[in-house]
Design a protein around this motif. Structure first.
Motif, PDB file in Angstrom:
ATOM      1  N   PHE A   1     -38.503   9.133  17.748  1.00 16.45           N
ATOM      2  CA  PHE A   1     -37.521   8.394  16.957  1.00 16.45           C
ATOM      3  C   PHE A   1     -36.155   9.039  17.137  1.00 16.45           C
ATOM      4  O   PHE A   1     -36.040  10.259  17.199  1.00 16.45           O
ATOM      5  CB  PHE A   1     -37.916   8.416  15.471  1.00 16.45           C
TER       6      PHE A   1
ATOM      7  N   ILE B   1     -34.531   1.605   8.158  1.00 14.80           N
ATOM      8  CA  ILE B   1     -35.724   1.768   8.992  1.00 14.80           C
ATOM      9  C   ILE B   1     -36.582   0.509   8.944  1.00 14.80           C
ATOM     10  O   ILE B   1     -37.108   0.043   9.962  1.00 14.80           O
ATOM     11  CB  ILE B   1     -36.519   3.002   8.512  1.00 14.80           C
TER      12      ILE B   1
ATOM     13  N   VAL C   1     -42.393   6.922   9.565  1.00 11.76           N
ATOM     14  CA  VAL C   1     -41.254   7.544  10.235  1.00 11.76           C
ATOM     15  C   VAL C   1     -41.004   8.909   9.604  1.00 11.76           C
ATOM     16  O   VAL C   1     -40.838   9.016   8.391  1.00 11.76           O
ATOM     17  CB  VAL C   1     -39.990   6.666  10.120  1.00 11.76           C
TER      18      VAL C   1
END
Length: 426
Positions: A154, A77, A91
Protein backbone atom coordinates in the motif's frame (compact mmCIF):
# COMPACT_ATOMS: atom_id res chain seq x y z
CA UNK A 1 -8.10 9.53 17.64
CA UNK A 2 -4.78 10.13 15.91
CA UNK A 3 -4.05 12.99 13.55
CA UNK A 4 -1.56 13.11 10.66
CA UNK A 5 -0.61 16.21 8.67
CA UNK A 6 -1.35 16.11 4.94
CA UNK A 7 1.70 17.03 2.82
CA UNK A 8 1.42 20.33 0.90
CA UNK A 9 -1.78 21.23 2.75
CA UNK A 10 -1.01 23.37 5.80
CA UNK A 11 -4.60 23.51 7.04
CA UNK A 12 -5.64 19.90 6.52
CA UNK A 13 -5.09 16.76 8.60
CA UNK A 14 -5.98 13.08 8.29
CA UNK A 15 -7.87 11.52 11.21
CA UNK A 16 -7.71 7.87 12.32
CA UNK A 17 -9.88 6.25 14.99
CA UNK A 18 -13.49 7.25 14.25
CA UNK A 19 -16.45 5.18 15.49
CA UNK A 20 -18.36 3.79 12.46
CA UNK A 21 -22.00 2.80 12.15
CA UNK A 22 -24.20 1.72 9.23
CA UNK A 23 -27.86 2.59 8.71
CA UNK A 24 -30.48 2.79 5.97
CA UNK A 25 -29.99 5.78 3.66
CA UNK A 26 -33.72 6.54 3.76
CA UNK A 27 -34.39 8.41 6.97
CA UNK A 28 -30.65 8.53 7.63
CA UNK A 29 -30.71 11.93 9.32
CA UNK A 30 -32.68 10.51 12.26
CA UNK A 31 -30.33 7.52 12.58
CA UNK A 32 -27.32 9.82 12.34
CA UNK A 33 -28.60 11.95 15.24
CA UNK A 34 -29.31 8.82 17.30
CA UNK A 35 -25.82 7.39 16.86
CA UNK A 36 -24.21 10.79 17.47
CA UNK A 37 -26.11 11.04 20.76
CA UNK A 38 -25.09 7.51 21.81
CA UNK A 39 -21.42 8.15 21.00
CA UNK A 40 -21.32 11.74 22.37
CA UNK A 41 -20.09 12.82 18.92
CA UNK A 42 -19.92 16.39 17.61
CA UNK A 43 -18.63 15.68 14.09
CA UNK A 44 -19.23 13.05 11.41
CA UNK A 45 -18.30 11.87 7.91
CA UNK A 46 -20.58 9.85 5.63
CA UNK A 47 -20.21 7.39 2.77
CA UNK A 48 -23.64 7.21 1.12
CA UNK A 49 -24.96 4.32 -0.92
CA UNK A 50 -28.34 3.69 -2.54
CA UNK A 51 -29.60 1.47 0.25
CA UNK A 52 -27.10 1.95 3.07
CA UNK A 53 -25.08 4.81 4.52
CA UNK A 54 -21.91 4.28 6.56
CA UNK A 55 -20.97 7.11 8.93
CA UNK A 56 -17.97 7.75 11.15
CA UNK A 57 -18.41 9.76 14.36
CA UNK A 58 -15.91 11.62 16.55
CA UNK A 59 -15.61 14.44 19.06
CA UNK A 60 -12.34 16.30 18.33
CA UNK A 61 -11.18 18.94 20.79
CA UNK A 62 -11.58 22.53 19.67
CA UNK A 63 -7.78 22.94 19.75
CA UNK A 64 -7.38 19.99 17.36
CA UNK A 65 -9.80 21.35 14.74
CA UNK A 66 -9.24 25.10 15.10
CA UNK A 67 -8.30 26.57 11.75
CA UNK A 68 -7.89 23.20 10.00
CA UNK A 69 -10.01 20.83 7.94
CA UNK A 70 -10.14 17.21 9.09
CA UNK A 71 -10.44 14.30 6.66
CA UNK A 72 -11.17 10.70 7.61
CA UNK A 73 -8.39 8.38 6.41
CA UNK A 74 -10.76 5.39 6.64
CA UNK A 75 -13.29 7.11 4.34
CA UNK A 76 -10.59 7.76 1.74
CA UNK A 77 -9.47 4.13 1.94
CA UNK A 78 -13.05 2.82 1.59
CA UNK A 79 -13.64 4.65 -1.73
CA UNK A 80 -10.44 3.38 -3.37
CA UNK A 81 -11.28 1.18 -6.36
CA UNK A 82 -8.87 -1.56 -5.24
CA UNK A 83 -10.68 -1.70 -1.89
CA UNK A 84 -14.29 -1.45 -3.14
CA UNK A 85 -13.69 -4.28 -5.62
CA UNK A 86 -12.86 -6.84 -2.88
CA UNK A 87 -15.15 -8.47 -0.28
CA UNK A 88 -12.94 -7.46 2.67
CA UNK A 89 -9.71 -5.49 2.90
CA UNK A 90 -7.51 -4.82 5.94
CA UNK A 91 -5.22 -1.81 5.42
CA UNK A 92 -2.24 -1.46 7.78
CA UNK A 93 -0.16 1.74 7.85
CA UNK A 94 2.87 1.78 10.15
CA UNK A 95 3.71 5.04 11.94
CA UNK A 96 6.76 4.40 14.15
CA UNK A 97 5.76 2.11 17.02
CA UNK A 98 2.04 2.23 16.18
CA UNK A 99 -0.02 0.96 13.28
CA UNK A 100 -3.20 2.45 11.85
CA UNK A 101 -5.62 -0.39 11.01
CA UNK A 102 -8.69 0.06 8.78
CA UNK A 103 -10.97 -2.90 7.96
CA UNK A 104 -13.44 -2.41 5.09
CA UNK A 105 -16.05 -5.16 4.51
CA UNK A 106 -18.19 -4.94 1.38
CA UNK A 107 -17.41 -1.23 1.04
CA UNK A 108 -18.34 -0.39 4.66
CA UNK A 109 -15.77 0.66 7.23
CA UNK A 110 -15.97 -1.76 10.13
CA UNK A 111 -12.74 -1.05 12.06
CA UNK A 112 -10.83 2.23 12.29
CA UNK A 113 -8.24 2.14 15.07
CA UNK A 114 -4.60 2.60 16.01
CA UNK A 115 -2.76 -0.21 17.82
CA UNK A 116 0.74 -0.57 19.24
CA UNK A 117 3.17 -2.37 16.91
CA UNK A 118 3.85 -5.07 19.49
CA UNK A 119 0.11 -5.75 19.85
CA UNK A 120 -0.62 -5.85 16.11
CA UNK A 121 -0.33 -9.61 15.66
CA UNK A 122 -3.06 -10.47 18.18
CA UNK A 123 -5.34 -7.76 16.76
CA UNK A 124 -4.81 -9.07 13.20
CA UNK A 125 -5.77 -12.58 14.28
CA UNK A 126 -8.98 -11.23 15.85
CA UNK A 127 -9.92 -9.34 12.66
CA UNK A 128 -9.13 -12.35 10.48
CA UNK A 129 -11.33 -14.54 12.70
CA UNK A 130 -14.11 -11.95 12.41
CA UNK A 131 -13.98 -12.09 8.61
CA UNK A 132 -13.87 -15.88 8.67
CA UNK A 133 -17.04 -15.96 10.79
CA UNK A 134 -18.71 -13.64 8.26
CA UNK A 135 -17.49 -15.90 5.43
CA UNK A 136 -15.76 -13.13 3.49
CA UNK A 137 -12.32 -13.44 1.92
CA UNK A 138 -9.87 -11.03 3.51
CA UNK A 139 -7.02 -9.33 1.65
CA UNK A 140 -4.38 -7.55 3.75
CA UNK A 141 -2.45 -4.64 2.24
CA UNK A 142 -0.08 -2.36 4.07
CA UNK A 143 2.83 0.03 4.31
CA UNK A 144 5.66 -0.23 6.83
CA UNK A 145 9.09 -1.74 7.32
CA UNK A 146 7.96 -4.00 10.18
CA UNK A 147 4.77 -5.29 8.58
CA UNK A 148 4.85 -8.90 7.38
CA UNK A 149 2.49 -11.38 5.67
CA UNK A 150 0.96 -8.73 3.39
CA UNK A 151 -1.00 -9.77 0.30
CA UNK A 152 -0.37 -6.45 -1.47
CA UNK A 153 1.67 -3.31 -0.77
CA UNK A 154 0.00 0.00 0.00
CA UNK A 155 1.25 3.48 -0.81
CA UNK A 156 0.43 6.36 1.54
CA UNK A 157 0.07 8.55 -1.54
CA UNK A 158 -3.25 6.78 -2.15
CA UNK A 159 -4.61 8.69 0.86
CA UNK A 160 -3.95 11.97 -0.93
CA UNK A 161 -6.25 11.21 -3.86
CA UNK A 162 -9.45 13.22 -3.98
CA UNK A 163 -8.82 16.21 -1.75
CA UNK A 164 -12.51 16.62 -0.95
CA UNK A 165 -13.13 12.97 0.03
CA UNK A 166 -13.76 12.17 3.70
CA UNK A 167 -14.35 15.73 4.97
CA UNK A 168 -15.29 15.62 8.68
CA UNK A 169 -18.21 17.98 9.29
CA UNK A 170 -19.99 19.32 12.34
CA UNK A 171 -23.31 17.65 13.09
CA UNK A 172 -26.23 19.84 11.93
CA UNK A 173 -28.74 21.06 14.48
CA UNK A 174 -32.36 20.25 13.62
CA UNK A 175 -34.66 23.23 14.18
CA UNK A 176 -38.42 22.41 14.12
CA UNK A 177 -40.72 24.77 12.19
CA UNK A 178 -42.46 25.88 15.37
CA UNK A 179 -39.20 27.04 16.94
CA UNK A 180 -39.11 30.58 15.40
CA UNK A 181 -42.65 31.33 16.68
CA UNK A 182 -41.76 29.84 20.03
CA UNK A 183 -38.63 32.00 20.21
CA UNK A 184 -40.69 35.14 19.63
CA UNK A 185 -43.20 34.13 22.30
CA UNK A 186 -40.44 33.28 24.74
CA UNK A 187 -38.72 36.61 24.03
CA UNK A 188 -41.93 38.52 24.87
CA UNK A 189 -42.50 36.52 28.05
CA UNK A 190 -38.83 36.83 28.98
CA UNK A 191 -38.87 40.59 28.50
CA UNK A 192 -41.90 40.92 30.76
CA UNK A 193 -40.39 38.62 33.39
CA UNK A 194 -37.09 40.53 33.29
CA UNK A 195 -38.93 43.78 33.97
CA UNK A 196 -40.68 42.20 36.96
CA UNK A 197 -37.42 40.57 38.14
CA UNK A 198 -35.66 43.93 37.92
CA UNK A 199 -38.21 45.41 40.29
CA UNK A 200 -38.33 42.38 42.59
CA UNK A 201 -35.46 39.97 41.70
CA UNK A 202 -35.88 36.35 42.93
CA UNK A 203 -33.08 34.59 44.81
CA UNK A 204 -30.70 32.64 42.55
CA UNK A 205 -31.59 28.94 42.29
CA UNK A 206 -29.25 26.42 43.87
CA UNK A 207 -27.08 24.52 41.39
CA UNK A 208 -28.22 20.91 41.02
CA UNK A 209 -25.79 18.34 42.42
CA UNK A 210 -23.74 16.44 39.82
CA UNK A 211 -25.10 13.06 38.77
CA UNK A 212 -23.18 9.86 39.37
CA UNK A 213 -22.21 9.58 35.69
CA UNK A 214 -20.99 13.20 35.66
CA UNK A 215 -18.76 12.53 38.67
CA UNK A 216 -17.65 9.22 37.12
CA UNK A 217 -16.70 10.87 33.81
CA UNK A 218 -14.73 13.53 35.69
CA UNK A 219 -12.88 10.87 37.69
CA UNK A 220 -12.08 8.82 34.56
CA UNK A 221 -10.85 11.91 32.68
CA UNK A 222 -8.59 12.77 35.63
CA UNK A 223 -7.09 9.24 35.69
CA UNK A 224 -6.36 9.01 31.98
CA UNK A 225 -5.01 12.56 31.71
CA UNK A 226 -2.26 11.58 34.15
CA UNK A 227 0.77 9.32 33.60
CA UNK A 228 -0.63 5.94 32.49
CA UNK A 229 2.17 4.67 30.21
CA UNK A 230 1.73 1.28 28.55
CA UNK A 231 3.68 -1.33 30.52
CA UNK A 232 4.39 -3.30 27.34
CA UNK A 233 6.33 -0.32 25.96
CA UNK A 234 7.81 1.46 28.98
CA UNK A 235 9.02 -1.56 31.00
CA UNK A 236 11.16 -3.06 28.17
CA UNK A 237 12.53 0.42 27.34
CA UNK A 238 13.57 1.02 30.97
CA UNK A 239 15.13 -2.43 31.32
CA UNK A 240 17.08 -1.93 28.09
CA UNK A 241 18.31 1.51 29.23
CA UNK A 242 19.31 0.29 32.71
CA UNK A 243 21.03 -2.71 31.15
CA UNK A 244 23.49 -0.34 29.42
CA UNK A 245 24.41 1.52 32.65
CA UNK A 246 27.81 1.02 34.26
CA UNK A 247 27.60 -1.60 37.04
CA UNK A 248 30.95 -0.82 38.67
CA UNK A 249 32.28 2.69 39.29
CA UNK A 250 35.46 3.44 41.29
CA UNK A 251 35.07 0.50 43.66
CA UNK A 252 31.27 0.75 43.94
CA UNK A 253 28.88 -1.89 42.53
CA UNK A 254 25.31 -1.47 41.26
CA UNK A 255 22.81 -2.72 43.84
CA UNK A 256 19.38 -1.58 42.66
CA UNK A 257 17.47 0.96 40.57
CA UNK A 258 14.00 2.42 41.05
CA UNK A 259 11.94 4.10 38.30
CA UNK A 260 8.50 5.68 38.22
CA UNK A 261 6.22 6.50 35.30
CA UNK A 262 7.83 9.93 34.80
CA UNK A 263 10.95 11.87 35.78
CA UNK A 264 14.27 10.08 36.34
CA UNK A 265 15.26 6.76 37.86
CA UNK A 266 17.26 6.47 41.09
CA UNK A 267 20.29 4.14 41.24
CA UNK A 268 21.82 2.74 44.44
CA UNK A 269 25.44 1.53 44.62
CA UNK A 270 27.09 -0.47 47.42
CA UNK A 271 30.71 -0.20 48.50
CA UNK A 272 33.13 -2.77 47.09
CA UNK A 273 36.42 -1.30 48.27
CA UNK A 274 35.98 2.27 46.95
CA UNK A 275 35.63 5.57 48.80
CA UNK A 276 33.11 8.42 48.60
CA UNK A 277 35.84 10.71 47.30
CA UNK A 278 36.81 8.35 44.50
CA UNK A 279 33.20 7.91 43.39
CA UNK A 280 32.52 11.66 43.51
CA UNK A 281 35.53 12.25 41.27
CA UNK A 282 34.29 9.71 38.70
CA UNK A 283 30.58 10.60 38.77
CA UNK A 284 29.31 12.21 35.56
CA UNK A 285 27.01 15.24 35.43
CA UNK A 286 24.10 12.96 34.48
CA UNK A 287 24.54 10.99 37.73
CA UNK A 288 24.31 14.02 40.02
CA UNK A 289 23.20 14.80 42.62
CA UNK A 290 25.09 12.02 44.42
CA UNK A 291 23.80 11.29 47.94
CA UNK A 292 26.22 9.44 50.28
CA UNK A 293 24.57 7.36 53.00
CA UNK A 294 25.61 7.79 56.61
CA UNK A 295 26.25 4.02 56.93
CA UNK A 296 29.28 4.44 54.69
CA UNK A 297 28.25 1.44 52.60
CA UNK A 298 25.73 2.89 50.10
CA UNK A 299 25.12 5.90 47.88
CA UNK A 300 22.39 7.03 45.49
CA UNK A 301 22.71 8.74 42.11
CA UNK A 302 20.28 10.04 39.54
CA UNK A 303 19.61 7.41 36.90
CA UNK A 304 18.43 7.67 33.28
CA UNK A 305 15.37 9.72 32.40
CA UNK A 306 12.08 7.83 32.01
CA UNK A 307 11.12 8.04 28.31
CA UNK A 308 7.70 9.22 27.17
CA UNK A 309 5.70 6.28 25.82
CA UNK A 310 2.22 5.71 24.45
CA UNK A 311 -0.45 5.81 27.15
CA UNK A 312 -3.31 3.42 27.89
CA UNK A 313 -6.00 4.62 25.49
CA UNK A 314 -9.52 5.00 26.88
CA UNK A 315 -10.77 5.07 23.27
CA UNK A 316 -9.68 1.41 22.94
CA UNK A 317 -11.65 0.29 26.02
CA UNK A 318 -13.93 -1.97 23.96
CA UNK A 319 -10.86 -4.00 22.91
CA UNK A 320 -9.53 -4.41 26.47
CA UNK A 321 -9.60 -7.96 27.87
CA UNK A 322 -11.92 -8.65 30.77
CA UNK A 323 -10.53 -9.50 34.22
CA UNK A 324 -10.92 -13.23 33.51
CA UNK A 325 -9.42 -12.92 30.02
CA UNK A 326 -6.49 -11.04 31.55
CA UNK A 327 -5.80 -13.91 33.95
CA UNK A 328 -5.87 -16.42 31.09
CA UNK A 329 -3.64 -14.21 28.92
CA UNK A 330 -1.01 -13.80 31.67
CA UNK A 331 -1.08 -17.48 32.57
CA UNK A 332 1.51 -18.57 30.00
CA UNK A 333 2.84 -22.12 29.90
CA UNK A 334 5.64 -21.57 32.49
CA UNK A 335 3.04 -20.17 34.90
CA UNK A 336 0.47 -22.98 34.87
CA UNK A 337 1.91 -24.44 38.09
CA UNK A 338 0.06 -21.71 40.02
CA UNK A 339 -2.04 -22.84 42.97
CA UNK A 340 -3.14 -19.51 44.49
CA UNK A 341 -6.17 -17.78 42.91
CA UNK A 342 -4.58 -14.30 42.81
CA UNK A 343 -1.03 -15.35 41.88
CA UNK A 344 0.42 -16.93 38.75
CA UNK A 345 3.94 -18.17 39.49
CA UNK A 346 6.70 -20.47 38.30
CA UNK A 347 10.49 -20.39 38.28
CA UNK A 348 10.59 -17.12 40.23
CA UNK A 349 8.18 -15.33 37.84
CA UNK A 350 5.18 -14.17 39.89
CA UNK A 351 2.14 -12.27 38.63
CA UNK A 352 -0.21 -10.89 41.29
CA UNK A 353 -3.59 -9.47 40.25
CA UNK A 354 -5.80 -7.71 42.78
CA UNK A 355 -9.58 -7.53 42.15
CA UNK A 356 -10.62 -4.41 40.18
CA UNK A 357 -12.29 -1.55 42.07
CA UNK A 358 -14.52 1.32 40.92
CA UNK A 359 -12.61 4.46 39.90
CA UNK A 360 -15.36 6.50 41.55
CA UNK A 361 -15.61 5.23 45.14
CA UNK A 362 -19.21 6.42 45.60
CA UNK A 363 -21.74 3.57 45.41
CA UNK A 364 -24.11 4.06 42.43
CA UNK A 365 -27.83 4.01 43.05
CA UNK A 366 -30.34 2.08 40.93
CA UNK A 367 -30.56 3.70 37.51
CA UNK A 368 -27.35 5.73 37.92
CA UNK A 369 -25.33 3.65 35.46
CA UNK A 370 -25.78 3.95 31.71
CA UNK A 371 -23.58 1.28 30.17
CA UNK A 372 -20.31 -0.35 31.29
CA UNK A 373 -17.89 1.61 33.49
CA UNK A 374 -14.12 1.48 33.84
CA UNK A 375 -12.66 -0.24 36.90
CA UNK A 376 -9.01 -0.40 37.94
CA UNK A 377 -7.02 -3.10 39.72
CA UNK A 378 -3.47 -3.28 41.06
CA UNK A 379 -0.95 -5.74 39.61
CA UNK A 380 2.61 -6.76 40.49
CA UNK A 381 5.02 -8.82 38.37
CA UNK A 382 8.30 -10.16 39.73
CA UNK A 383 10.95 -12.10 37.86
CA UNK A 384 14.49 -12.28 36.60
CA UNK A 385 15.99 -10.49 33.61
CA UNK A 386 15.77 -13.59 31.39
CA UNK A 387 11.99 -13.51 31.96
CA UNK A 388 11.59 -9.77 31.24
CA UNK A 389 10.64 -10.42 27.61
CA UNK A 390 7.21 -11.45 28.90
CA UNK A 391 6.56 -7.81 29.84
CA UNK A 392 6.55 -6.78 26.17
CA UNK A 393 3.58 -9.11 25.59
CA UNK A 394 1.33 -7.57 28.24
CA UNK A 395 -2.04 -6.27 26.92
CA UNK A 396 -2.81 -2.61 26.26
CA UNK A 397 -4.96 -2.17 29.37
CA UNK A 398 -1.98 -2.32 31.77
CA UNK A 399 -0.13 0.84 32.87
CA UNK A 400 3.19 0.99 34.71
CA UNK A 401 3.59 2.86 38.02
CA UNK A 402 7.03 1.70 39.20
CA UNK A 403 9.85 -0.59 38.10
CA UNK A 404 12.62 -1.78 40.44
CA UNK A 405 15.75 -3.66 39.43
CA UNK A 406 17.95 -5.41 42.03
CA UNK A 407 21.18 -7.43 41.84
CA UNK A 408 20.53 -10.40 44.13
CA UNK A 409 23.27 -11.22 46.64
CA UNK A 410 22.52 -14.95 46.43
CA UNK A 411 23.98 -15.09 42.92
CA UNK A 412 20.67 -15.73 41.15
CA UNK A 413 21.11 -12.64 38.98
CA UNK A 414 19.21 -9.43 38.35
CA UNK A 415 15.63 -9.43 39.67
CA UNK A 416 12.89 -7.00 38.67
CA UNK A 417 9.64 -5.94 40.32
CA UNK A 418 7.09 -4.06 38.20
CA UNK A 419 3.89 -2.56 39.61
CA UNK A 420 0.97 -0.77 38.05
CA UNK A 421 -2.74 -0.83 37.30
CA UNK A 422 -4.93 -2.68 34.83
CA UNK A 423 -8.24 -1.35 33.54
CA UNK A 424 -11.35 -3.34 32.58
CA UNK A 425 -14.96 -2.60 31.62
CA UNK A 426 -17.62 -3.95 33.96
Amino acid sequence: MHFENIPNEKKARLVFGLEWRAFATKGGATERRRYAHELDATHFVEIKGKEETVAGFCAPDSAERKGVKLYSAAARIAVLERVRSKPAVLVLIQDGQRVHAVLVVRGAVRTDETVALNALESRRVALEDECERDRVDLVTIGYGADLVDLDEPFSVSELLRGKGVGLVRKLPVKVPKAIPLLVIAVAVIYGASEAISYINPPPPPAAPPPTYMQEYQTAVARVFSGPVPLTSQLAPALLDTLGHQETNVAGWQFEKASCGGTGSCSVTFKRQGGTFKEFDARASAQMRPVVFNADGLHLQTRGPAVPHMQKVALAQAKQWPTAQELIKQLQTDPQRLSTKPDQLMSHGYVVTLRPPQRILARQPMAGDLSGPVVQAGDWTIEGYMWQSRLLANLPDNMSLDTLELELKEDGTGVHFTAKGKYYVLL
